[in-house]
Every structure is written in C-alpha cells, then in structure tokens.
Design an enzyme around this catalytic site. Structure first.
Site, PDB file in Angstrom:
ATOM      1  N   PRO A 218       0.823  -1.210   0.000  1.00  0.00           N
ATOM      2  CA  PRO A 218       0.000   0.000   0.000  1.00  0.00           C
ATOM      3  C   PRO A 218       0.857   1.259   0.000  1.00  0.00           C
ATOM      4  O   PRO A 218       2.067   1.204   0.271  1.00  0.00           O
ATOM      5  CB  PRO A 218      -0.823  -0.131   1.289  1.00  0.00           C
ATOM      6  CG  PRO A 218      -0.028  -1.054   2.157  1.00  0.00           C
ATOM      7  CD  PRO A 218       0.679  -1.991   1.233  1.00  0.00           C
ATOM      8  N   PRO A 219       0.256   2.411  -0.271  1.00  0.00           N
ATOM      9  CA  PRO A 219       1.030   3.661  -0.290  1.00  0.00           C
ATOM     10  C   PRO A 219       1.565   4.013   1.097  1.00  0.00           C
ATOM     11  O   PRO A 219       0.956   3.718   2.120  1.00  0.00           O
ATOM     12  CB  PRO A 219       0.005   4.707  -0.758  1.00  0.00           C
ATOM     13  CG  PRO A 219      -1.083   3.935  -1.412  1.00  0.00           C
ATOM     14  CD  PRO A 219      -1.132   2.610  -0.707  1.00  0.00           C
ATOM     15  N   VAL A 221       4.409   3.037   2.679  1.00  0.00           N
ATOM     16  CA  VAL A 221       5.133   2.054   3.493  1.00  0.00           C
ATOM     17  C   VAL A 221       6.632   2.068   3.211  1.00  0.00           C
ATOM     18  O   VAL A 221       7.374   1.281   3.794  1.00  0.00           O
ATOM     19  CB  VAL A 221       4.572   0.632   3.271  1.00  0.00           C
ATOM     20  CG1 VAL A 221       3.144   0.539   3.747  1.00  0.00           C
ATOM     21  CG2 VAL A 221       4.682   0.221   1.809  1.00  0.00           C
ATOM     22  N   LYS A 223       8.212   2.051  -0.124  1.00  0.00           N
ATOM     23  CA  LYS A 223       8.681   1.304  -1.294  1.00  0.00           C
ATOM     24  C   LYS A 223       9.667   2.130  -2.120  1.00  0.00           C
ATOM     25  O   LYS A 223      10.713   1.634  -2.541  1.00  0.00           O
ATOM     26  CB  LYS A 223       7.484   0.893  -2.164  1.00  0.00           C
ATOM     27  CG  LYS A 223       6.460   0.022  -1.464  1.00  0.00           C
ATOM     28  CD  LYS A 223       5.392  -0.424  -2.418  1.00  0.00           C
ATOM     29  CE  LYS A 223       4.636   0.732  -3.038  1.00  0.00           C
ATOM     30  NZ  LYS A 223       3.909   1.530  -2.036  1.00  0.00           N
ATOM     31  N   THR A 224       9.318   3.380  -2.365  1.00  0.00           N
ATOM     32  CA  THR A 224      10.168   4.216  -3.216  1.00  0.00           C
ATOM     33  C   THR A 224      11.444   4.632  -2.507  1.00  0.00           C
ATOM     34  O   THR A 224      12.543   4.597  -3.083  1.00  0.00           O
ATOM     35  CB  THR A 224       9.380   5.456  -3.672  1.00  0.00           C
ATOM     36  OG1 THR A 224       8.195   5.041  -4.363  1.00  0.00           O
ATOM     37  CG2 THR A 224      10.218   6.313  -4.598  1.00  0.00           C
ATOM     38  N   SER A 585     -13.515 -13.850  -0.143  1.00  0.00           N
ATOM     39  CA  SER A 585     -13.070 -14.222   1.196  1.00  0.00           C
ATOM     40  C   SER A 585     -14.106 -13.969   2.284  1.00  0.00           C
ATOM     41  O   SER A 585     -13.837 -14.261   3.452  1.00  0.00           O
ATOM     42  CB  SER A 585     -11.784 -13.458   1.546  1.00  0.00           C
ATOM     43  OG  SER A 585     -12.019 -12.068   1.564  1.00  0.00           O
ATOM     44  N   LYS A 628      -4.516  -8.691   6.804  1.00  0.00           N
ATOM     45  CA  LYS A 628      -5.714  -8.965   7.593  1.00  0.00           C
ATOM     46  C   LYS A 628      -5.380  -9.139   9.074  1.00  0.00           C
ATOM     47  O   LYS A 628      -6.156  -8.715   9.941  1.00  0.00           O
ATOM     48  CB  LYS A 628      -6.419 -10.216   7.047  1.00  0.00           C
ATOM     49  CG  LYS A 628      -6.995 -10.004   5.648  1.00  0.00           C
ATOM     50  CD  LYS A 628      -7.615 -11.274   5.086  1.00  0.00           C
ATOM     51  CE  LYS A 628      -8.186 -11.023   3.700  1.00  0.00           C
ATOM     52  NZ  LYS A 628      -8.788 -12.223   3.090  1.00  0.00           N
TER      53      LYS A 628
END
Length: 739
Positions: A218-219, A221, A223-224, A585, A628
């Site tokens: 998700p945005p 966290v 990553k970039t 789910s 989750k």
C-alpha cells in the site's frame, strides 16, 4: 526615388515629354503609378485642376512609401548576404592560416579526436566498436555545414559517452550494508534480508550481479525511498524514473534516428547519467502502465526485465546491443493484479503489508519526528510531543497501512509550533507541549471513532470479517436480518447497489421489490428470498448465494424443525455502502452471520474470520493474510479463524505481529460453527468434523518488536542506545475501503 515597378519607363518617357504642362505631367504620373483603376478613373473625371493635382499627389505619396519599403528590404537582404559571404571568407582564411602555422585542427578532426579519446579505457563490444568506426569514417567525409554532420556527431556522442565495461565496485561488507538499511528504514525485514543475500552471492562469486525485484504494498510504506537506501548499501549509483501513465514505448526503447529530435530511451539515459554499467534502477508505479496506439510499454519491459535477454538490449536509437544484465532493477507497485502475467513472472515479488501500531510508534520516534523538526526549523528543544499524544495520533488520526498521513500530521503540528514561536514575545523561551488536552488545537478533531462499531458486542446476525485492500487490511462487518413471516414464492437474490426514492414500490405479498435480474434458484427450491446491499461486486454476490444455500442445508442438518430460512425474507448488508467491495473471502463470514441470525445467538466477542466457502462447506485459502492480521490487531481482536491452507502464510509472520492473538486454522464450516458460537447457547453438532483437524496457535501478548537503535542526541560518534517501545495496545481499525 521612384518605384522599381515603373522606374525604367519613367526615365525613357521623360525625355520626350513636356514637363512644363502640369496637367500632362499629372496624367503621366498617375498612369505610371500603382493606383487602382477606380482611383485613376476619378482623376480623369475631375475637371477642377487643383483637385486633380491633389489626388495625383496622394497617389504619388502612397507609391513613395511603398518604394522606400522596397529599398529597405533590398538593402537588408544584400547586407545579410554580404555578411555571410564575408564570414565564410574569413573562416576559410583562418583555416588556411591555422593549417600553415600548425596551431590547431578544424572542427571535424577535433570532434573525431574527442570521440576516440572518450573510448579510451573502455571495453567496447565488437559490434558497437564496428558501428563507431564506421560512423567516425563517415563523419570524416561530411562537411561541417551539412545537416547530416550534426546527426552523425550526435549519434557518436551517445555511443561514446556510455560506460562500456565500467562497473562501480560493490560493497561486500554485510555488516555495513545492514547498518545503512537499518539507519534509513525501520522494519521491512524481507527487503533487507533479500539485499543482504544479494551481497552474499556477489561476495562468493566475486562479481556484480543484476536482479529484478518488485516491492508491492500500500502507499506510504517506504517502497520508493528504500531504493536509494539499497543503492547506498551496495555502493552503487542510483537512478529513478516513474512509468505511471506511460503510453509511448519510445520512452523506454528510444526513437528511430530517422525522426527529427530523436533520442535514446530511459535506460540509455540512465547509463549516461550514472556512468556505470551496474546501477540500481528504481522503476516506480509499474502497476500503472498505460497502453494505446503508440504501443504497449509493458511488452517492452518483457525484454528489459528478463535476465536472459537484457544482456543484449537494443535501443531503437543506438541500434547496438547494450548489456543490462548487471543492473539491479527494483520495481514498485501498489497491487500486482494490474501487472501483466508474463511481466510479473519475470520479477521477484516482495510484499510489504504495512505497519502495526508498535512499528508506527518506532518509526515516528526514530525518523519522522526528528525529520519534521529539522525541516520546519523549530529544532528539537522547542517542542515536546508527549507519548500519549503520539499514541492518540496513530490510533485515531493515522490509521492507514503506511506512515505518509502520520508524517503530514506531524508536519502540521510543527508548522503551528513554528508560527507560535514567531509570534511569541521576546524573552518567552518556554517549550510548546503537545498533550491529549491540546492535541485538537493543532490537528483538529480525530476523523475516526475511538470505539468499535459494536463496542458492547455484536448482536445476532452480525459478524466481523477481514478484507484486503489496496490501502492495506481492513475490518468488514456483515449484518443479516429477517422480516415477514409468510413463505416467499420465488427464491431469488436481488442485488441493490443504490436505493433511491424512485425505486419501485414493494410488492404487498412478498414485501420485496420486483426482481429486475433474477438469478438461479438455490437450496433445492426451499426458502425465502435474500436481498443484499452494500455495493457488492459480482464475486461477493455469488459468495452470498453460496452462503445462504449452505446455511439452509446446515440448519436442516442441525435443527430439522427450524424453518427460519423457509419463512423469512433475509436482508444481508455490508456497511460502508459508498465503498465498492468484491472478493470471495467473505463467504465464511456471511454463512456465520446467517446462522447467527437463524439461531438468534451472537458470535463470541473479539472474534474475526475470513475464508472462502464452498457448497460442500469446505473453507478455501485466501490472500492478504498479513494485512488482515494487522487489521485484526488494530480492531482489538483476540481470536482469529483462518483457512487451514493459510497456516504456512501465518507462520511466516513475525511474532510481534501475532502478539495476543489466538488463531484457529479451519478446514470445514463445522469447525467454524464450534469455534464461533458459545456451544452452551446453540444446538450441538452430533457428527464429527468433516474437515481436517483444527490447528490452534496462541501467541503471548507480551511479545514486542525488536528494540530499535537510535543515536543519542548530539552524539557525533554515533553511539547507539536501545529505545524500549511501549507495550502493545489495541487501536481501532480504519474504515473499510475498496476490496
């Protein structure tokens, strides 16, 4: 100063014409002018001599202005030609003088020598070297003034500036690389361990390696930002470019040299800028590639990101093989569903799920608070952010999976503190303290409720499920209720996404809206209808149908005399109706909700579940287990029901993520029934479980994340001290978002 249109005629006629007669002179001048036919006719018809001469004077004035303009343009054109000729003559003379004196070479030979010097100490492949020699020979035959000369020279500039055979020495100190990664980012153990493995392989093989990794999560966290840290840990050059919304393949593979303004693609530009054949290249937002008539960039990436092919990558502009096998490619994506399958198969996917409460506290203390204090200019001595205020911010203001919104809130606090510092009176050196009482003065009221949707315990028919979203994990309540008492005629499911006053009136017999799109009957012709709301997708609607069918069959086995589903119209709702939801789910959650409604018994408190349900009652594997579990911890859940096939996924999680959770892995709905309800309040199952045995995993609540290491303020030597994190607390979940 006459016009060039009739100058020669005037000079010939003037010798035989009587210039003493004004009328004849006026007629002569008017006849030789550039005036229109109508103006000449007016002159001939004018009988008054004075007026006739005035009209001729007007015409002559216009012709005179036109003649002056012609002379000016002619003079400027002649001057320009003379200047160019003069410059060319001087250049030729200067070239001759320079050659005679031996003081220099012409532009052509200078460029050729520069290109040859640029290739020294470079290991150029045979094919590229052959092309370069041919282009140099071609350049020697061209005139510097020709357009082809500039095209050839630009092509040679790109060929000679590439780092042929030049590699940056890679760091082989595992300990130093680990310190750099921990210094820049908290957590992300999977990414860090993979980089350390890469360094270990390079050390054993004594060579640099290229790999293709994809960080999905998700945005917010990290990553970039982890890309530059990886480059620093490896001592490699770093280059980043984003491909979000990219449509043109030429941005990756370059343009053909036949086009005006052609240039190489991003990969060749990367090698030129970094001057290294083994940089770290971060390809951002690879899940948002575009596609149109200009091409499909994802197809171009099939060669770029294939370790078996990119050793001979050909850019359309260079048209020579370039070795990209030593480049470490790191791609980032929010989801992997939109990445084409063949492209995803070439990448090593590392999933970053997000951060739990304890990790956010550590990140705020170790990184965000010092950074925002420095960026705002307030320093570390002018503001005190109390621990309970920080916990409040994380629990009730910043519930997203990442820490981007948390950073924005801290920046907002620092800006307000900076404004107070500027406004305060001289001599007032007191610190600004942010506590629970004055926290809303800085960032407003919390956007989320502190309590759960059902704080006192869920009523019958309500069960908490767990969902995976692009923003991380989220809790998902399923509500079921029934009304009416007469048997419904047709067992259909009606999906209502948005109700409005213009909807049809209820049928007085069935108390249901007319079914617009009837689905197949299920349950063997038994029972009443079920209406589902909450903007559910097609897959989730099918899960609700399966859940109702199996709930009917299970209730018949459990209590044959219970005809609740046969005599009641069911309404199943998933709150947050404005948010689209889809996925399989929630099948177990829906079936449990229906059984709770039919038996009029609530499920156990602090319970959440997820899993796909089949018509035979089997509970199938689902994805996003880490997200989750994090969502369940935010919600304060203590008991989890997960599919048996997800046991391996759960065992890979860190212990502090599972702290305080009792997790049961189930294979059949029989075990869901036994574990979700208090067996003293519901009819017991008189048959053995039809699935595999239940596996239960209990994790102590006192398991904490590893202590973070933080340099003492003002300690330039970088000595480390352990900062003990606060004990884990239960914080509510974020609102449901798109599934």
């Amino acid at each position: 100063e006459t016009s060039t249109q009739y100058k020669e005629q005037f000079e010939q006629v003037i010798r035989f014409y009587d210039l003493e007669h004004p009328v004849k002179v006026a007629d002569l001048i008017a006849g030789m002018s550039l005036a229109r036919r109508e103006e000449l006719q007016e002159i001939l018809m004018e009988q008054d001599l004075k007026k006739r001469l005035e009209k001729v004077v007007d015409i002559v004035s216009k012709d005179l202005e036109f003649a002056k303009l012609q002379l000016k343009m002619k003079s400027e054109a002649e001057d320009s030609v003379v200047k160019e000729q003069r410059r060319e003559m001087l250049m030729q003379q200067m070239k001759t003088v320079m050659e005679e004196l031996g003081l220099g070479e012409d532009e052509k030979h200078t460029s050729i020598n520069q290109f040859r010097d640029a290739l020294k100490d470079k290991i150029v492949p045979a094919e590229a070297e052959k092309v370069i020699e041919n282009e140099l020979a071609k350049l020697g035959t061209l005139e510097p003034t020709s357009s082809e000369f500039n095209v050839c020279r630009t092509y040679l500039e790109w060929l000679t500036c590439l780092p042929w055979g030049i590699h940056t020495p890679e760091n082989k100190d595992i300990k130093r690389a680990e310190e750099i990664l921990n210094e820049d980012h908290y957590g992300l153990e999977d990414v860090k361990e993979r980089i350390l493995e890469h360094i270990a392989v390079s050390f054993l093989k004594n060579s640099t390696q290229g790999k293709i990794m994809c960080l999905a999560g998700p945005p917010g966290v990290g990553k970039t930002s982890i890309g530059s840290s990886i480059a620093r840990a490896l001592d490699r050059k770093f280059y980043r470019f984003s491909v979000g919304g990219m449509h043109d393949v030429a941005e990756l593979r370059g343009h053909r040299r036949t086009y005006v303004g052609a240039m190489p693609g991003k990969l060749i530009q990367c090698l030129k800028i970094t001057q290294s054949s083994n940089p770290v290249v971060l390809i951002d937002e690879i899940d948002k590639l575009g596609r149109d008539y200009r091409g499909d960039p994802s197809s171009a990436f099939l060669e770029i990101l294939d370790p078996e092919q990119n050793a001979n990558f050909r850019d359309h502009y260079l048209d020579v093989p370039v070795d990209l096998s030593n480049v470490l490619f790191i791609c980032t994506a929010n989801v992997t569903d939109t990445i084409p399958g063949p492209l995803l198969d070439r990448m090593e996917v590392i999933r970053i799920a997000g951060y739990v409460f304890e990790e956010k506290v550590a990140i705020a203390n170790q990184y965000l608070i010092p950074q925002t204090e420095e960026q705002s200019g307030i320093g570390k001595d002018n503001m005190v952010l109390h621990e309970e205020a920080l916990n409040k911010i994380i629990a009730d203001y910043a519930r997203e999976a990442g820490v981007r919104h948390l950073r924005k809130l801290l920046e907002k606090i620092n800006r307000k503190v900076a404004l107070r510092m500027v406004r305060k009176k001289e001599g007032d050196d007191g610190k600004t303290e942010i506590q629970l009482g004055n926290l809303p003065d800085f960032i407003g009221q919390p956007p989320h409720m502190s309590d759960r949707l059902y704080d006192a315990g869920a009523p019958p028919g309500v069960v908490m499920g767990l969902a995976w979203t692009q923003m991380g994990g989220a809790s998902l309540y399923v509500e079921a209720t029934g009304h009416g008492g007469a048997k419904v005629r047709t067992p259909n499911i009606e999906v209502i996404a948005n109700e409005s006053p213009s909807d049809p009136i209820l049928d007085p017999e069935t108390e249901q809206r007319p079914v617009k799109k009837p689905t197949k009957s299920f349950g063997g012709g038994m029972g009443g209808s079920m209406k589902i709301t909450g903007q559910l997708g097609e897959v989730m609607s099918e899960s609700s149908a399966i859940s109702l069918t199996y709930a009917r069959l299970f209730l018949m086995e459990l209590e044959p005399d219970n005809t609740y589903f046969d005599e009641t119209a069911i309404h199943l709702n998933v709150p947050e109706g404005a948010v689209p939801k889809d996925g399989p789910s929630a099948g177990v959650t829906m079936a449990t909700s229906l059984m709770s409604l039919a038996l009029n018994v609530p499920v156990k408190p602090d319970l959440a579940m997820t899993g796909e349900l089949t018509l035979s009652g089997k509970v199938l594997k689902v994805g996003g287990i880490k997200e989750k579990v994090i969502a369940a911890k935010r919600e304060g859940v203590t008991t989890l029901l997960l599919p048996r096939q997800n046991e391996a996924d759960y065992s890979e999680l860190k212990d502090y993520l599972k702290a305080g959770l009792t997790t049961h892995f189930i294979d059949h709905f029989d075990d869901t029934y036994r574990l979700a309800f208090d067996q003293s309040l519901v009819p017991p199952i008189n048959w053995p479980s039809r699935g595999l045995p239940v596996v239960t995993v209990e994790t102590p609540a006192d398991v904490l994340p590893p202590p973070m290491m933080r340099a003492k303020p003002g300690d330039s030597a970088g000595k480390q001290e352990e900062v003990v994190l606060p004990p884990p607390i239960s914080s509510p979940s974020s609102p449901s978002v798109s599934l």
